[in-house]
Design a protein around this motif. Structure first.
Motif, PDB file in Angstrom:
ATOM      1  N   THR A  97      63.582 -17.077  86.599  1.00 54.35           N
ATOM      2  CA  THR A  97      63.414 -18.063  85.533  1.00 54.35           C
ATOM      3  C   THR A  97      64.698 -18.355  84.772  1.00 54.35           C
ATOM      4  O   THR A  97      64.779 -19.374  84.111  1.00 54.35           O
ATOM      5  CB  THR A  97      62.329 -17.646  84.528  1.00 54.35           C
ATOM      6  OG1 THR A  97      62.694 -16.386  83.987  1.00 54.35           O
ATOM      7  CG2 THR A  97      60.987 -17.529  85.194  1.00 54.35           C
ATOM      8  N   LEU A  98      65.696 -17.470  84.863  1.00 52.04           N
ATOM      9  CA  LEU A  98      66.954 -17.815  84.186  1.00 52.04           C
ATOM     10  C   LEU A  98      67.667 -18.900  84.979  1.00 52.04           C
ATOM     11  O   LEU A  98      67.492 -18.991  86.194  1.00 52.04           O
ATOM     12  CB  LEU A  98      67.841 -16.575  84.058  1.00 52.04           C
ATOM     13  CG  LEU A  98      67.436 -15.582  82.970  1.00 52.04           C
ATOM     14  CD1 LEU A  98      68.460 -14.471  82.869  1.00 52.04           C
ATOM     15  CD2 LEU A  98      67.301 -16.273  81.625  1.00 52.04           C
ATOM     16  N   PRO A  99      68.468 -19.718  84.279  1.00 55.31           N
ATOM     17  CA  PRO A  99      69.116 -20.838  84.979  1.00 55.31           C
ATOM     18  C   PRO A  99      70.221 -20.370  85.922  1.00 55.31           C
ATOM     19  O   PRO A  99      70.659 -19.228  85.874  1.00 55.31           O
ATOM     20  CB  PRO A  99      69.699 -21.656  83.828  1.00 55.31           C
ATOM     21  CG  PRO A  99      69.843 -20.699  82.704  1.00 55.31           C
ATOM     22  CD  PRO A  99      68.726 -19.731  82.846  1.00 55.31           C
ATOM     23  N   HIS A 100      70.660 -21.265  86.771  1.00 55.56           N
ATOM     24  CA  HIS A 100      71.787 -20.995  87.655  1.00 55.56           C
ATOM     25  C   HIS A 100      73.056 -20.877  86.825  1.00 55.56           C
ATOM     26  O   HIS A 100      73.095 -21.341  85.686  1.00 55.56           O
ATOM     27  CB  HIS A 100      71.932 -22.133  88.662  1.00 55.56           C
ATOM     28  CG  HIS A 100      70.830 -22.165  89.654  1.00 55.56           C
ATOM     29  ND1 HIS A 100      70.724 -21.244  90.664  1.00 55.56           N
ATOM     30  CD2 HIS A 100      69.745 -22.970  89.748  1.00 55.56           C
ATOM     31  CE1 HIS A 100      69.635 -21.494  91.357  1.00 55.56           C
ATOM     32  NE2 HIS A 100      69.009 -22.528  90.821  1.00 55.56           N
ATOM     33  N   SER A 155      72.833 -15.664  83.217  1.00 54.15           N
ATOM     34  CA  SER A 155      72.264 -16.541  84.234  1.00 54.15           C
ATOM     35  C   SER A 155      71.507 -15.679  85.228  1.00 54.15           C
ATOM     36  O   SER A 155      71.386 -14.472  85.043  1.00 54.15           O
ATOM     37  CB  SER A 155      73.362 -17.316  84.948  1.00 54.15           C
ATOM     38  OG  SER A 155      74.104 -16.420  85.751  1.00 54.15           O
ATOM     39  N   ASN A 156      71.009 -16.319  86.295  1.00 55.39           N
ATOM     40  CA  ASN A 156      70.271 -15.511  87.261  1.00 55.39           C
ATOM     41  C   ASN A 156      71.190 -14.656  88.126  1.00 55.39           C
ATOM     42  O   ASN A 156      70.729 -13.951  89.008  1.00 55.39           O
ATOM     43  CB  ASN A 156      69.350 -16.387  88.120  1.00 55.39           C
ATOM     44  CG  ASN A 156      70.119 -17.381  88.942  1.00 55.39           C
ATOM     45  OD1 ASN A 156      71.360 -17.418  88.893  1.00 55.39           O
ATOM     46  ND2 ASN A 156      69.409 -18.196  89.698  1.00 55.39           N
ATOM     47  N   ARG A 209      74.225 -23.733  84.618  1.00 52.71           N
ATOM     48  CA  ARG A 209      73.552 -24.032  83.352  1.00 52.71           C
ATOM     49  C   ARG A 209      73.262 -22.745  82.593  1.00 52.71           C
ATOM     50  O   ARG A 209      72.233 -22.600  81.939  1.00 52.71           O
ATOM     51  CB  ARG A 209      72.262 -24.816  83.619  1.00 52.71           C
ATOM     52  CG  ARG A 209      72.523 -26.307  83.794  1.00 52.71           C
ATOM     53  CD  ARG A 209      71.255 -27.036  84.131  1.00 52.71           C
ATOM     54  NE  ARG A 209      70.825 -26.733  85.488  1.00 52.71           N
ATOM     55  CZ  ARG A 209      69.541 -26.649  85.844  1.00 52.71           C
ATOM     56  NH1 ARG A 209      68.608 -26.820  84.963  1.00 52.71           N
ATOM     57  NH2 ARG A 209      69.217 -26.379  87.090  1.00 52.71           N
ATOM     58  N   ALA A 210      74.173 -21.779  82.711  1.00 48.18           N
ATOM     59  CA  ALA A 210      73.952 -20.458  82.127  1.00 48.18           C
ATOM     60  C   ALA A 210      73.828 -20.548  80.608  1.00 48.18           C
ATOM     61  O   ALA A 210      74.362 -21.448  79.973  1.00 48.18           O
ATOM     62  CB  ALA A 210      75.113 -19.541  82.496  1.00 48.18           C
TER      63      ALA A 210
END
Lengths: 397, 372
Positions: free
Chosen positions: A154-157, A171-172, A160-161
Motif C-alpha cells: 500500500t505504500l507508494p512507489h 516508500s514500498n 511518489r514516496a
C-alpha cells in the motif's frame, strides 16, 4: 525367648523402598538411568540414520567456501564468496539489530501507553486500553505479515514516496534516511563529547554528595546537560563542522545514497515493538498500581509536584515490580525476532538455520548452533537484567 | 426542604434530611467534569483524543464497511467498484479459510466436533452447568470422539491430515496443545520442586532449554530432523510431530507458572501435611496442588492464549493454517496484493477468540477470589 528376635527388624529388600532416604536414592538412580538410556537411544538412532545416509557429524562445513548466497542486509563485509560462518555472523548481527532497536522502541512505547492507561482522563485511559487489547490478542506473526504487506502493497512507489523534508523517504522499498559522513576532525568532537560526558557525571555525583551531606539541593541535571551540549557544540564548531549528510536522492526507479532500511527490517522491528509494547504497558500498569496509594499521598502532602511524585516516589518503587516481567518481555522480543524468516529478513534462523542448512544438509549441526546462540542470548539478557534488578532492589535490613 | 436553610432549628440533631449533591458533581455532568474536564490541560487532552478517535472511527468504518466491496471476481474489479476493503477475496475462499482442503462432503464432521466442544467445555469452565458430574465424563471422552470425527475410521471415511487447514487446524493444534501441556507442565513443575536432586536438575534443564529457544527452531526440528532421532525407517505424520513440539514447548511455560503457584503456598501447609503422615503424592494431590493451581490460573490461561497465538507459526513449516491459506490466496494473480484484507480477517478471528479467553480468565479470577 522369641520376643527380642521379633523386635529386630527383619532384613528385607522392601525396607529400601519403605525408608524415605533410601527410596529417594533408588528413584534417583532409576531416573538417571532412564534419562541416559533415552539419550543413548536417541544418539544411537542418529548414528544409525547417519550411517544409512552416508552422513557425518561435524562443524567443518562452517568454514566451507563459498556460502554461495547473498544476504539483503549486511552490516559487516560480506558477499556470496564468504564462508557459511561469516553468513551466520551476518545473520546474528541482523538478529541483534532488530532485537536492540525493537527493545528500545517497545520500552518507550510500552511505558508511554502503560502510564496513559492509568491517566485520570477517562477517554485517554480507554484509548490506551483498546490499544493494548487489540494489539496483544493478535499473534505476533500476523502483526509482522500485516505490516510487511502494508509496506509492500500500500505504500507508494519510490517516485511518489512520502517525503519528510527532502531528506527521509518512505516508500514500498523501505525507509531511506540520510547517512552521516564523518570528515577529518570528527575524532576531536567525539573526544570532547566523551570528556564533557564524564565531567557532567562527576559534577552530578558531587551535587548528589552535597545534597546527601548538607541537604542543599544542587541542580545538576540541567547544568550537566548544558555542559555536554555546549562543549560538544564548541568542539564541533572549532573543528569546522566535520560532519556532512549524504541525502538519499531519486535516481531512475529507486533512491541512491543515504541509509536504506529494508521494508523487511522496518516491518519486523515495528511489528515486534508494538506487539511487545502492549505487554510492557500491562506490566508497567501493574507495577504502578502495586505502589501503595499512601506513598503518592505522602509525597503530595510533602508538597512535591505531580511530576516529582512520579519520578522520585512512584516510579523507583514501581520499577522493582516491573523489571522481572520486563526481562521476560525482552527475551520474548528477541526470540520472536526469529519469525523474520516469514518475510525474508535474513536473521540467524534464516541464514544458518535456513539457507546454510538447506545447502549443506547439516540439519542437526545448524539447528544445534542456532539453539545454542538463542540460549546464550537468553542467558545474557536475563543476567544483565538480574544485575540491574539487584541494583534497584529494596535494601532491607 | 426550602425551609431547612432559613430555619435551622426546626430539626433535631441528625434528623436533617439529606440535601441533593451540589450541582454539576453528580450524574453525567459530574462524571464528565471529574473524568474528562477536570483541568484545562485535561480538557485539551480530551478534545485532542476525541478528534483522534473521530478520525480513526470514520476512516476505519469507511474502509471496513462503507466503501468495502463484497462481491467481485478479482482485485481489479474490486478497485473499480469501491475504494475500501476488498472482502471478495475472503468471501470466495471462506471455506478454505475455515476447513482448509477438508472434503466438502465430510465437513459436517469437524462442525459436529466443534459444536460438541462447547458441550465438553461447559462443565469444565462453569461450575453451575446442569448435570456437571455426567458432563465431565463426556469432557474426558471428548478428545477421542473429536479425533475420531475429524480423522475418521470406524465407519467414517478417513481424511488425511494433509488436507486439514484454516481455522479448523488452528483449533486442533491449539486445543490439543492446551489439553496435553497442562498435565505435562504440572509434572515438570513438581519435578522442579522435587527434593530429589537428579530429578530437579533434569526438569530445570529441560524447562530452561525449552524457554530459551524460539518455538520456530523446535518446529524446524520437527519438520526437518525428527526422523533422525527415531529408529531408521520410522516416519510419522507432520501434524503429530508439530503437536508434540507445541505441547512440550507450552508445558515448559505452564511448569514455570505452576511453580510460581507452588512457591506461593506457605510452608505450614507442607509441614501440616507431613505431620498428618501424608505421603508425597497424597500431599500433592490433596493439599498443595489444588491451592497452587488456583493461584496460577491467570498465568495458565495466559500461557494458553500464547500457545493459541503461536499456532500460527506452523505456516512457516508449510502447514495450511489460516495464514497459510492467506498466503496461498495472495499468491493467486487475481488477488495479488490484498494482504491487508486477508491478514486483518485472520487477525479478527484471533482477536475474538483470545479476547474471550482473557475475559474468561478475569471472570475466573473473581470467582476464585475467596479471600476477604
Amino acid at each position: 525367648m522369641t520376643g527380642p528376635a521379633t523386635l529386630q527388624p527383619a532384613y528385607s529388600w522392601s525396607r529400601i523402598w519403605r525408608e524415605e532416604k533410601s527410596r529417594g536414592v533408588v528413584i534417583q538412580i532409576m531416573v538417571v538411568l532412564i534419562f541416559f538410556a533415552t539419550i543413548a537411544w536417541l544418539i544411537g538412532n542418529v548414528t544409525a540414520n547417519f550411517a544409512a545416509l552416508d552422513k557425518t557429524f561435524g562443524f567443518k562445513f562452517l568454514w566451507q567456501l563459498p556460502a554461495n548466497y547473498d544476504i539483503n542486509q549486511v552490516l559487516i563485509d560480506y558477499n556470496s564468496q564468504y564462508s557459511h560462518l561469516r553468513a551466520a555472523l551476518v545473520g546474528l548481527i541482523n538478529t541483534f539489530l532488530v532485537a536492540v532497536v525493537g527493545i528500545v522502541l517497545a520500552t518507550i512505547l510500552g511505558f508511554t501507553v502503560g502510564t496513559l492507561r492509568l491517566s485520570n482522563n477517562w477517554l485517554v485511559a480507554r484509548l490506551a486500553y483498546v490499544y493494548i487489547e487489540t494489539i496483544r490478542n493478535v499473534p505476533v506473526l500476523l502483526h509482522i505479515l500485516l505490516w510487511h504487506g502494508i509496506i509492500i502493497n500500500t505504500l507508494p512507489h519510490p517516485r511518489r514516496a512520502l517525503n519528510v523534508g527532502d531528506a527521509t523517504f518512505l516508500s514500498n522499498r523501505g525507509l531511506y534516511v540520510p547517512c552521516p559522513l564523518f570528515e577529518d576532525g570528527f575524532g576531536w568532537v567525539a573526544i570532547a563529547f566523551a570528556a564533557a560526558l564524564i565531567g557532567a557525571i562527576l559534577y552530578h555525583r558531587r551535587a548528589h554528595r552535597i545534597q546527601m551531606e548538607t541537604g542543599h539541593q544542587v541542580h545538576s541535571v540541567l547544568i550537566g546537560l548544558a555542559i555536554v551540549i555546549g562543549v560538544t557544540l564548541l568542539a564541533f564548531l572549532a573543528a569546522g563542522s566535520p560532519i556532512g549528510f549524504e541525502l538519499p536522492a531519486l535516481r531512475g526507479f529507486n533512491f541512491q545514497g543515504g541509509i536504506n532500511l529494508l521494508p523487511e527490517f522496518v516491518a519486523l522491528t515495528w511489528a515486534l515493538s508494538i506487539y511487545t509494547s502492549a505487554f510492557i504497558a500491562e506490566n508497567v500498569r501493574g507495577g504502578i498500581l502495586a505502589v501503595n496509594k499512601g506513598q503518592t499521598e505522602a509525597a503530595q502532602s510533602l508538597g512535591l509536584r505531580p511530576g516529582k511524585v512520579l519520578s522520585l516516589v512512584v516510579l523507583p518503587q514501581a520499577l522493582r515490580v516491573i523489571i522481572p516481567p520486563l526481562t521476560s518481555q525482552y527475551l520474548n522480543l528477541t526470540k520472536n525476532s526469529s519469525l523474520a524468516i516469514a518475510i525474508g529478513y535474513m536473521d540467524l534462523v534464516a541464514t544458518l538455520g535456513g539457507i546454510t542448512l538447506m545447502q549443506t544438509g547439516r540439519e542437526i549441526e545448524s539447528m544445534m548452533l542456532v539453539m545454542l546462540v538463542y540460549l546464550l542470548i537468553s542467558l545474557l539478557i536475563s543476567s544483565f537484567m538480574n544485575w540491574y534488578n539487584n541494583r534497584v532492589r529494596l535494601v532491607e535490613r | 426542604m426550602t425551609e431547612a436553610g432559613t430555619n435551622s432549628g426546626a430539626y433535631a440533631p441528625g434528623q436533617h434530611p439529606d440535601l441533593p449533591p451540589p450541582k454539576g458533581s453528580a450524574g453525567a455532568a459530574g462524571w464528565m467534569r471529574g473524568n474528562l474536564f477536570s483541568s484545562p490541560f485535561n480538557t485539551a487532552v480530551t478534545i485532542l483524543a476525541a478528534i483522534l478517535l473521530y478520525e480513526l472511527i470514520t476512516s476505519i468504518a469507511g474502509w471496513f464497511v462503507l466503501d468495502a466491496v463484497i462481491d467481485a471476481g478479482s482485485k481489479a474489479d474490486c478497485r473499480q467498484a469501491g475504494s475500501g476493503a476488498c472482502w471478495a477475496v475472503i468471501k470466495i475462499r471462506i471455506n478454505q479459510f475455515t476447513f482448509g482442503f477438508y472434503p466438502a462432503d465430510e465437513r459436517w464432521r469437524p462442525i459436529l466436533a466443534f459444536v460438541l466442544m462447547f458441550a465438553a467445555l461447559a462443565p469444565l469452565l462453569f461450575d453451575k452447568t446442569p448435570f456437571r458430574r455426567q458432563m465431565i465424563w463426556f469432557a474426558v471422552a471428548y478428545p477421542f470422539i473429536a479425533g475420531w470425527l475429524i480423522y475418521g475410521g470406524f465407519g467414517l471415511v478417513i481424511v488425511d491430515t494433509q488436507s486439514y487447514g484454516g481455522f479448523m487446524l488452528t483449533l486442533i493444534i491449539g486445543i490439543t496443545g492446551i489439553a496435553a501441556s497442562l498435565p505435562i507442565g504440572i509434572l515438570l513443575a513438581l519435578g522442579r520442586q522435587s527434593r530429589l536432586f537428579s530429578i530437579r536438575i533434569i526438569c530445570v534443564s529441560l524447562i530452561e532449554f525449552l524457554r530459551g529457544v524460539p518455538l520456530i527452531t523446535l518446529l524446524f526440528v520437527a519438520s526437518t530432523m525428527l526422523n533422525y532421532f527415531m529408529p531408521p525407517g520410522t516416519s510419522f505424520n507432520l501434524l503429530v510431530r508439530v503437536l508434540i513440539m507445541v505441547t512440550i514447548f507450552a508445558s515448559a511455560y505452564i511448569a514455570e507458572v505452576v511453580r510460581g503457584g507452588l512457591q506461593a503456598i506457605p510452608r505450614g501447609q507442607y509441614e501440616a501435611a507431613d505431620a498428618m503422615g501424608f505421603t508425597y503424592w497424597k500431599t500433592t494431590r490433596l493439599i498443595t496442588l489444588p491451592q497452587a493451581l488456583k493461584i496460577s490460573i491467570p498465568g495458565i490461561v495466559n500461557t494458553f492464549i500464547a500457545l493459541y497465538k503461536d499456532t500460527t507459526l506452523v505456516v512457516i513449516i508449510g502447514l495450511l493454517d489460516p495464514l497459510g491459506i492467506g498466503r496461498a490466496v495472495l499468491a493467486d494473480a487475481k488477488w495479488n496484493g490484498l494482504s491487508t484484507e486477508t491478514y486483518l480477517f485472520v487477525a479478527l478471528f484471533f482477536f475474538f477468540s483470545c479476547f474471550a479467553m482473557s475475559r474468561y480468565s478475569l471472570y475466573l479470577e473473581k470467582r476464585l477470589h475467596t479471600g476477604h
